[in-house]
Design an enzyme around this catalytic site. Sequence first.
Site, PDB file in Angstrom:
ATOM      1  N   HIS A  57      42.697  41.561  41.281  1.00 52.38           N
ATOM      2  CA  HIS A  57      41.322  41.941  40.970  1.00 52.38           C
ATOM      3  C   HIS A  57      41.094  41.709  39.475  1.00 52.38           C
ATOM      4  O   HIS A  57      41.636  42.440  38.650  1.00 52.38           O
ATOM      5  CB  HIS A  57      41.079  43.403  41.342  1.00 52.38           C
ATOM      6  N   LEU A  58      40.303  40.700  39.164  1.00 53.83           N
ATOM      7  CA  LEU A  58      40.049  40.359  37.767  1.00 53.83           C
ATOM      8  C   LEU A  58      38.700  40.889  37.274  1.00 53.83           C
ATOM      9  O   LEU A  58      38.353  40.704  36.110  1.00 53.83           O
ATOM     10  CB  LEU A  58      40.163  38.851  37.554  1.00 53.83           C
ATOM     11  N   ARG A  59      37.949  41.520  38.163  1.00 53.74           N
ATOM     12  CA  ARG A  59      36.774  42.344  37.830  1.00 53.74           C
ATOM     13  C   ARG A  59      35.578  41.589  37.252  1.00 53.74           C
ATOM     14  O   ARG A  59      34.617  42.232  36.813  1.00 53.74           O
ATOM     15  CB  ARG A  59      37.177  43.455  36.854  1.00 53.74           C
ATOM     16  N   ASP A 147      38.087  42.176  51.010  1.00 54.81           N
ATOM     17  CA  ASP A 147      39.027  43.126  50.406  1.00 54.81           C
ATOM     18  C   ASP A 147      38.302  44.082  49.466  1.00 54.81           C
ATOM     19  O   ASP A 147      37.402  43.696  48.729  1.00 54.81           O
ATOM     20  CB  ASP A 147      40.110  42.383  49.629  1.00 54.81           C
ATOM     21  N   HIS A 174      41.901  43.668  54.489  1.00 57.46           N
ATOM     22  CA  HIS A 174      42.380  44.993  54.088  1.00 57.46           C
ATOM     23  C   HIS A 174      42.406  45.813  55.373  1.00 57.46           C
ATOM     24  O   HIS A 174      41.366  46.294  55.835  1.00 57.46           O
ATOM     25  CB  HIS A 174      41.436  45.595  53.050  1.00 57.46           C
ATOM     26  N   ASP A 305      48.232  42.938  44.172  1.00 57.63           N
ATOM     27  CA  ASP A 305      47.009  43.735  44.274  1.00 57.63           C
ATOM     28  C   ASP A 305      46.700  44.369  42.912  1.00 57.63           C
ATOM     29  O   ASP A 305      46.287  45.532  42.836  1.00 57.63           O
ATOM     30  CB  ASP A 305      47.138  44.800  45.364  1.00 57.63           C
ATOM     31  N   PHE A 323      40.829  54.046  43.384  1.00 60.23           N
ATOM     32  CA  PHE A 323      42.083  53.505  43.890  1.00 60.23           C
ATOM     33  C   PHE A 323      42.475  52.265  43.079  1.00 60.23           C
ATOM     34  O   PHE A 323      41.622  51.472  42.699  1.00 60.23           O
ATOM     35  CB  PHE A 323      41.935  53.101  45.364  1.00 60.23           C
ATOM     36  N   GLY A 324      43.773  52.094  42.843  1.00 57.71           N
ATOM     37  CA  GLY A 324      44.220  50.849  42.233  1.00 57.71           C
ATOM     38  C   GLY A 324      45.276  51.030  41.173  1.00 57.71           C
ATOM     39  O   GLY A 324      45.237  51.983  40.392  1.00 57.71           O
TER      40      GLY A 324
END
Length: 423
Positions: A57-59, A147, A174, A305, A323-324
């Site tokens: 996840h590079l946002r 996802d 997911h 992830d 979460f993360g």
Amino acid sequence: MNLTITNVKRLGSTERESVTIEDGIIKGWNLPEEGHGETVDGQGGTIIPALIEPHAHLREPGQTEKEDLASGLAAAAAGGYGNVVCMPNTSPVIDDPAIVRALQEKAAGLGLARLHVAAALTQGQKGEQLAELSALKEAGAVMFTDDGRTNENARVLRLGLEYAGSLDMVVSVHAEDATLRADGVMNEGEVSQALGVPGNPTAAEAARIARDVEIVAWLAERGNRPRLHVQHLSSAAGLNRVREAKRRGLPVTCEVSPHHLTLTDEKLRSFDALYKVAPPLRTQADADELFEGLLDGTVDCIGTDHAPHTQAEKERDLLEAPFGIPYIEVAWPVMYTRFAEKLGVEKLVDLMTAGPARVLGWPEPSLEAGAPADLMVFDPETERKVNPATFQSKAKFCPYSGETLKGWPVLTVVGGVVAYSAE
């Protein structure tokens, strides 16, 4: 650009060699030094293909206070990754071909790890209508996934698998039943009960995988070509559903994340939201079974992830924090330190290079002459403590902070250009 990397060893060899790169391609090994451009010292490290990250996840766009392409791809390169697949749960969602193209163009100018974009399976990731899958593929998307959300509508997933299959594209899921997961913030079991915290049962993962596998089976029986990839498996029950699907010869692959192999729900006894992740950390028995999945080939690849957030967000109450877990920079040292001996370095390299390539339908990376020059050199011996303050990522925290690890990357080359050097 021409480049020669000297003073490196190939896996299983003690001989110090050099590799020469011309125009982004490996020209050969131990060639005469004259006329080969820049020379870089590999510091006696071990050279392997650069790692491939199938799940990060590079946002960007829209969440750049957490991470952006520059920080995320720099972190990936520092972690030994040459290729990174970014997830589409951004703001706005990556469901538009123009966004796919814009991200690729921006990343190409950074000189870091190479970006590959996973596009949303459904419009807005709402699970209601398929996105423009053909146009997204034409724009450069390498995978379709919602996802960050679960695919609750089985009919929409069926249509997505069918359409993506006609495009020879993989659909990554997911796999959690949202109604079973409910408001769970950690694994449902002894620890969640002791803490009085809402739990997420392993049945949520296993039941959803079972449903998705049956959709794949139904489509395959009718001559369709679905490709289902199950992300971040967390439980023995979920793994067994994938194992059964593979025994049936179904086109189903899966990944496991390092945190599900190395951390358990016992970490949540501290109420520290650093360890809050979806799917949640499970029991040691689950982690042990996931490792067996690496050994027996059920697990196709490793995906981190990588999920950065701001420090303030992760310091919230366990029930409220997002979460993360972010740690792409230390994923290889974590896996190398914990599993190189138990698993074998060759198998570990396969899970983090050729494994993701096979899932995505890419050529398997190689060190042979004529192969693309995406390479990583790591130090197999020197030990160093994890210090998140030095991370390239905007997330200056991770669950492995302070741990002593070895296998640290010293050089990452992408397309024949140095993307990271420890010097």
